[in-house]
Write a protein that holds these residues in place. Structure first.
Motif, short mmCIF file in Angstrom:
data_model
loop_
_atom_site.label_atom_id
_atom_site.label_comp_id
_atom_site.label_asym_id
_atom_site.label_seq_id
_atom_site.Cartn_x
_atom_site.Cartn_y
_atom_site.Cartn_z
N ASN A 97 -0.84 -45.52 71.24
CA ASN A 97 -1.90 -44.80 70.09
C ASN A 97 -3.71 -44.42 70.57
N HIS A 98 -4.13 -45.14 71.96
CA HIS A 98 -5.27 -44.89 72.52
C HIS A 98 -5.14 -43.83 73.33
N ASP A 99 -4.64 -43.44 73.61
CA ASP A 99 -3.54 -42.53 74.17
C ASP A 99 -4.75 -40.77 73.87
N GLU A 100 -4.61 -39.94 74.61
CA GLU A 100 -4.81 -38.56 74.43
C GLU A 100 -3.36 -37.44 75.01
N ARG A 101 -3.09 -37.09 73.83
CA ARG A 101 -1.84 -36.06 75.08
C ARG A 101 -1.94 -34.80 76.05
N PRO A 102 -3.29 -34.08 75.28
CA PRO A 102 -3.22 -33.67 76.38
C PRO A 102 -4.24 -34.26 77.81
N ALA A 103 -4.83 -35.35 77.09
CA ALA A 103 -5.19 -35.35 78.75
C ALA A 103 -4.46 -36.81 79.17
N LEU A 104 -3.72 -36.84 78.69
CA LEU A 104 -2.38 -37.69 79.36
C LEU A 104 -1.09 -36.88 80.39
N ARG A 105 -1.00 -35.10 79.31
CA ARG A 105 -0.61 -34.25 80.07
C ARG A 105 -0.96 -34.11 81.26
N GLU A 106 -2.53 -33.56 81.73
CA GLU A 106 -2.51 -33.26 82.52
C GLU A 106 -3.01 -34.10 83.74
N GLY A 107 -3.19 -35.63 83.69
CA GLY A 107 -4.09 -36.15 83.91
C GLY A 107 -2.80 -37.53 84.55
N LEU A 108 -1.46 -37.41 84.21
CA LEU A 108 -0.46 -38.19 85.07
C LEU A 108 0.48 -37.64 85.22
N PHE A 109 1.00 -35.72 84.49
CA PHE A 109 1.93 -35.46 85.07
C PHE A 109 2.14 -33.99 84.97
N ASP A 110 0.23 -33.45 85.94
CA ASP A 110 -0.18 -32.04 85.89
C ASP A 110 0.24 -31.04 85.11
N ALA A 111 0.73 -31.67 84.38
CA ALA A 111 0.84 -30.39 83.04
C ALA A 111 0.28 -30.31 82.48
N ALA A 112 0.33 -28.05 81.59
CA ALA A 112 -0.39 -28.07 80.81
C ALA A 112 -1.44 -29.42 79.40
N PRO A 113 -2.67 -29.07 79.15
CA PRO A 113 -3.22 -30.37 78.20
C PRO A 113 -2.75 -29.69 76.77
N THR A 114 -2.02 -29.69 76.32
CA THR A 114 -0.86 -29.45 75.22
C THR A 114 -0.92 -31.34 73.71
N GLN A 115 -0.90 -30.41 72.87
CA GLN A 115 -0.48 -32.10 71.98
C GLN A 115 0.90 -32.16 71.58
N GLU A 116 1.32 -31.40 72.63
CA GLU A 116 2.79 -31.76 72.47
C GLU A 116 3.54 -33.32 72.52
N PRO A 117 4.93 -33.91 71.90
CA PRO A 117 4.97 -35.33 72.01
C PRO A 117 5.22 -35.77 73.61
N VAL A 118 4.61 -36.60 74.86
CA VAL A 118 5.06 -37.29 75.33
C VAL A 118 6.35 -38.00 75.44
N THR A 119 7.44 -36.81 76.00
CA THR A 119 9.12 -37.70 75.88
C THR A 119 9.24 -36.84 76.85
N ALA A 120 10.38 -37.73 77.50
CA ALA A 120 11.71 -37.95 78.95
C ALA A 120 12.48 -37.99 78.98
N VAL A 121 13.65 -38.00 79.52
CA VAL A 121 14.98 -38.93 80.34
C VAL A 121 14.96 -38.44 81.31
N HIS A 122 14.82 -39.68 81.05
CA HIS A 122 15.43 -41.11 83.21
C HIS A 122 16.34 -40.84 82.98
N ASP A 123 17.43 -40.18 84.30
CA ASP A 123 18.87 -40.99 84.52
C ASP A 123 18.06 -42.31 86.19
N LEU A 124 19.01 -43.65 85.76
CA LEU A 124 18.43 -44.50 86.78
C LEU A 124 20.17 -45.22 86.76
N GLY A 125 20.56 -43.34 87.43
CA GLY A 125 22.00 -44.60 87.80
C GLY A 125 22.48 -44.56 87.94
N GLY A 126 22.24 -43.88 86.30
CA GLY A 126 23.71 -44.55 84.95
C GLY A 126 23.39 -44.76 84.20
#
Length: 299
Positions: A97-126
């Motif tokens: 809740n203290h984060d800001e999606r645009p800055a987070l997406r750009e700063g940590l993922f080198d992604a476009a600074p949008t308001q899209e939810p920060v979601t992901a799926v990671h496969d950790l060896g099954g």
């Protein structure tokens, strides 16, 4: 040698380091005028390295920065990326809740600074790790919209070989601290419905600045404490406030039939020196009967 097992349970199939609530500020300004969040993060990462664990992932469950400043995300990345490179593990970032999606997406993922939810799926060896974004832009409480829940249902429609762990910032648990009720995750019944009958085995969260656990819709929930400061639960509930002590992280061990969440204190203290790698090697060389005789019998 760390994977040796003397008991009835085989070694863990996967290991996750669970860290939360770093709350970095640009220019390393002290949080609230009193907490050195960068130094406390560095102490936490050093403590993780002292465990000698080589995890399958390192999960940061939100409030990565305190004000969503681009410079703070850059500082976080500069602190964490060399650390995870040494451990050889992927970073899993979760929005708080203290984060800001645009800055987070750009700063940590080198992604476009949008308001899209920060979601992901990671496969950790099954083992499937699903990142949810419980943040509500402009507010401190949590929620998960219909679109995100529909996306989650689609992911969970096919089971993963080792099951699924969810990671989000706002825990779907009650708190005995009154003001946390205002900041809780809303519409929890909808989340419960989305994971009903699925392979979700655990939920990782943060937000509370103290370690706690419970169950939600039959699924174990584990909340990691904060690296920046923690809540002093020695006080009456209405008077609980932050303190610069008691920081910890969690070691999550995934077994075939259970998942454990060990709370690891960050502070270093004098420690007895009985058990060691040499002791373990000696015990490993013994037969089960000799091991039982050498260690288990009362003296």
């Amino acid at each position: 040698m760390s994977q040796v097992s003397f008991g009835q349970h085989p070694p863990a199939a996967r290991t996750i380091v669970h860290v939360s609530d770093t709350h970095l500020l640009a220019g390393n300004r002290p949080l609230g005028g009193r907490y050195d969040t960068a130094a406390n993060l560095a102490a936490t990462l050093a403590a993780v390295e002292r465990t000698g664990v080589r995890p399958d992932a390192i999960v940061f469950t939100g409030d990565l920065t305190d004000l969503g400043e681009p410079e703070a995300y850059a500082a976080l990345r500069a602190a964490v990326e060399p650390f995870v490179a040494r451990l050889g593990a992927p970073i899993v970032w979760v929005a708080g809740n203290h984060d800001e999606r645009p800055a987070l997406r750009e700063g940590l993922f080198d992604a476009a600074p949008t308001q899209e939810p920060v979601t992901a799926v990671h496969d950790l060896g099954g083992l499937r790790l699903v990142v949810l974004d419980s943040t509500v832009p402009g507010w401190h409480h949590g929620d998960l919209g219909d679109d995100q829940l529909a996306w989650l249902r689609g992911i969970l429609a096919d089971p993963a070989p080792l099951g699924t762990i969810l990671a989000l910032h706002h825990p779907p648990l009650p708190s005995h601290i009154p003001f946390f009720d205002i900041l809780e995750l809303r519409h929890q019944a909808e989340l419960a419905d989305a994971i009903a009958g699925s392979d979700v085995r655990a939920i990782l969260a943060g937000h509370l600045h103290y370690s706690t656990s419970g169950t939600f819709a039959g699924v174990p929930v584990s909340v990691a404490s904060a690296t920046c400061y923690t809540m002093n639960l020695q006080r009456p509930a209405a008077e609980v406030n932050g303190m610069d002590a008691g920081q910890s992280f969690q070691l999550v061990h995934v077994y075939d039939d259970t998942i454990t969440h060990a709370v690891v204190p960050v502070s270093a203290a004098d420690t007895a020196d009985f058990f060691s790698a040499d002791w373990l090697e000696r015990m490993t060389a013994l037969s089960p009967e000799e091991r039982l005789e050498a260690f288990s019998r009362k003296r």
